[in-house]
Design a protein around this motif. Structure first.
Motif, PDB file in Angstrom:
ATOM      1  N   PHE A   1       0.870  -1.261   0.063  1.00  0.00           N
ATOM      2  CA  PHE A   1       0.092   0.052  -0.039  1.00  0.00           C
ATOM      3  C   PHE A   1       0.941   1.286  -0.021  1.00  0.00           C
ATOM      4  O   PHE A   1       0.317   2.254  -0.204  1.00  0.00           O
ATOM      5  CB  PHE A   1      -0.987  -0.057   1.123  1.00  0.00           C
TER       6      PHE A   1
ATOM      7  N   LEU B   1       1.284   1.804  -3.695  1.00  0.00           N
ATOM      8  CA  LEU B   1       0.193   2.162  -4.198  1.00  0.00           C
ATOM      9  C   LEU B   1      -0.128   3.683  -3.935  1.00  0.00           C
ATOM     10  O   LEU B   1      -0.542   4.674  -4.641  1.00  0.00           O
ATOM     11  CB  LEU B   1      -1.020   1.354  -3.947  1.00  0.00           C
ATOM     12  N   GLN B   2       0.289   4.115  -2.631  1.00  0.00           N
ATOM     13  CA  GLN B   2       0.118   5.426  -2.260  1.00  0.00           C
ATOM     14  C   GLN B   2       1.023   6.338  -3.041  1.00  0.00           C
ATOM     15  O   GLN B   2       0.605   7.522  -3.461  1.00  0.00           O
ATOM     16  CB  GLN B   2       0.335   5.568  -0.734  1.00  0.00           C
TER      17      GLN B   2
ATOM     18  N   GLY C   1      -0.335   6.801  -6.423  1.00  0.00           N
ATOM     19  CA  GLY C   1      -1.519   7.635  -6.366  1.00  0.00           C
ATOM     20  C   GLY C   1      -0.989   9.217  -6.240  1.00  0.00           C
ATOM     21  O   GLY C   1      -1.519  10.185  -7.179  1.00  0.00           O
TER      22      GLY C   1
ATOM     23  N   ALA D   1      -8.528  10.643  -9.018  1.00  0.00           N
ATOM     24  CA  ALA D   1      -8.339   9.080  -8.947  1.00  0.00           C
ATOM     25  C   ALA D   1      -6.929   8.752  -8.292  1.00  0.00           C
ATOM     26  O   ALA D   1      -6.628   8.067  -7.138  1.00  0.00           O
ATOM     27  CB  ALA D   1      -7.991   8.457 -10.272  1.00  0.00           C
ATOM     28  N   GLY D   2      -6.010   9.702  -8.505  1.00  0.00           N
ATOM     29  CA  GLY D   2      -4.648   9.501  -7.721  1.00  0.00           C
ATOM     30  C   GLY D   2      -4.691   9.977  -6.151  1.00  0.00           C
ATOM     31  O   GLY D   2      -4.252   9.451  -5.279  1.00  0.00           O
TER      32      GLY D   2
ATOM     33  N   LEU E   1      -6.834   7.155  -4.481  1.00  0.00           N
ATOM     34  CA  LEU E   1      -5.916   6.075  -4.231  1.00  0.00           C
ATOM     35  C   LEU E   1      -4.669   6.246  -3.081  1.00  0.00           C
ATOM     36  O   LEU E   1      -4.577   5.341  -2.416  1.00  0.00           O
ATOM     37  CB  LEU E   1      -5.067   5.736  -5.460  1.00  0.00           C
ATOM     38  N   ALA E   2      -4.081   7.462  -2.994  1.00  0.00           N
ATOM     39  CA  ALA E   2      -3.427   7.596  -2.067  1.00  0.00           C
ATOM     40  C   ALA E   2      -4.070   7.793  -0.698  1.00  0.00           C
ATOM     41  O   ALA E   2      -3.547   7.135   0.272  1.00  0.00           O
ATOM     42  CB  ALA E   2      -2.605   9.198  -2.374  1.00  0.00           C
TER      43      ALA E   2
ATOM     44  N   VAL F   1      -7.022   6.330   0.292  1.00  0.00           N
ATOM     45  CA  VAL F   1      -7.335   4.860   0.729  1.00  0.00           C
ATOM     46  C   VAL F   1      -6.242   3.853   1.088  1.00  0.00           C
ATOM     47  O   VAL F   1      -6.304   3.220   2.079  1.00  0.00           O
ATOM     48  CB  VAL F   1      -8.107   4.178  -0.407  1.00  0.00           C
ATOM     49  N   SER F   2      -5.048   4.249   0.353  1.00  0.00           N
ATOM     50  CA  SER F   2      -3.876   3.374   0.767  1.00  0.00           C
ATOM     51  C   SER F   2      -3.246   4.052   2.095  1.00  0.00           C
ATOM     52  O   SER F   2      -2.371   2.966   2.795  1.00  0.00           O
ATOM     53  CB  SER F   2      -2.783   3.760  -0.201  1.00  0.00           C
TER      54      SER F   2
END
Length: 68
Positions: free
Chosen positions: A16, A19-20, A23, A54-55, A58-59, A61-62
């Motif tokens: 994550f 992913l962060q 994002g 979206a980025g 994503l950041a 939620v990660s």
């Protein structure tokens, strides 16, 4: 509300974290395109706006994913 704060401060798993970072980079590229001082086609401006949203999601939620 306290649960969200605890999750935010808990250690983030390595997957994550990647992913962060992805994002944040996606949001940065979208923001750069939106702030470009030259005229860009409407499709690129629209896609850049979606990339920022979206980025950012994503950041965020990660960030709240935590190791058990």
């Amino acid at each position: 509300m306290n649960e969200i704060q605890n999750r935010w401060q808990a250690p983030t798993p390595p997957f994550f974290k990647r992913l962060q970072y992805a994002g944040m980079m996606l949001a940065a590229v979208g923001g750069t395109l939106l702030a470009a001082p030259v005229a860009l086609p409407a499709a690129i401006i629209t896609a850049a706006g979606y990339a920022v949203v979206a980025g950012s999601v994503l950041a965020a939620v990660s960030q709240v994913a935590k190791e058990e």
